[in-house]
Design an enzyme around this catalytic site. Sequence first.
Site, mmCIF file in Angstrom:
data_model
loop_
_atom_site.group_PDB
_atom_site.id
_atom_site.type_symbol
_atom_site.label_atom_id
_atom_site.label_comp_id
_atom_site.label_asym_id
_atom_site.label_seq_id
_atom_site.Cartn_x
_atom_site.Cartn_y
_atom_site.Cartn_z
ATOM 1 C CE LYS A 86 -3.744 -2.530 2.233
ATOM 2 N NZ LYS A 86 -4.494 -2.852 3.430
ATOM 3 C CD GLN A 145 -3.410 -4.670 6.517
ATOM 4 O OE1 GLN A 145 -3.575 -3.607 5.940
ATOM 5 N NE2 GLN A 145 -3.799 -5.821 5.990
ATOM 6 C CG ASP A 164 -9.219 -0.385 5.156
ATOM 7 O OD1 ASP A 164 -9.115 -0.815 3.997
ATOM 8 O OD2 ASP A 164 -8.371 -0.574 6.043
#
Length: 292
Positions: free
Chosen positions: A52, A96, A119
């Site tokens: 990312k 994450q 997200d």
Amino acid sequence: MQLLDGKATAMQIREELAQAVKQRKQDGKKIPHLAAILVGNDGGSITYVNAKVKACEEIGFESTLIRYDDSVPEEILLGKVHSLNEDKSIDGFIVQLPLPAHIDELKITQAIDPKKDVDGFHPTNLGNMILNIPGFVSATPAGIVELIARNGIDTEGKNCVIIGRSNIVGTPLSILLGRNANPGNCTVTLAHSKTENLAEICSKADILIAAIGQPGFVTAEMVKEGAVVIDVGTTRVDDASKPKGWKLVGDVNFEEVAPKTSFISPVPGGVGPMTIASLMMNTLKAMELKGK
Ligand code: GUN
């Protein structure tokens, strides 16, 4: 059989985003800035987060990686989330997953400002997605829909079976493909570990999406002739012949399933690169939704 080449489709999106960044620079506008929080040393999570950050660099976004040890107390992580919420230089950020067992993932994702939740894990963004209100759709489901759209696959009226009901993939994807949109308008079956006659249900699918994390789970007899098969699985399996000592394996037995399909996504190089491209699209959108 045609390969759903997520790597190539994602490259196309990344080039479009790089152009958008160039234009923003020319117009004197702010460059998108994504932050990522990574807790612990899980190999898979490190690989994903590094990918990312690298994507940000290649596109021209700014990025910040924040790392904590496995033992980080929940209050410290929550404090970081609050400070990123307030930080005007950060347009979007992710934490994450998975997080260590002593940290409540729901508490952390609910603490993220929905406007920075690129997200799309916050309940507000999940609700907005269901109601088709502009917001953030989680990267993997959004990437799959984009992969379907950009490869000209017709979904209207099709029978779609999704295996796996996770909050990150299966559940949001069932909403996206069932709603009145294009891609969308599928008749969706959300199958899971308690589903009876799974093989038979799968064998009737025009579009079959596997998101359970069990290598090679989908076999040829579970697939209808001419079906579209999308593989979301990314399990690391030991492989001494590979430089890293492991390889990524999908949920679909590609060798035996591929000849029966009209389209199939490979692992690696299918859904994975699309997930990252979607996150980048969401980061740019974070700025646009703010009118920046
Ligand atoms: N873990 C597995 N997939 C994802 C993702 O898309 N985002 C985050 N934050 N964690 C994940």
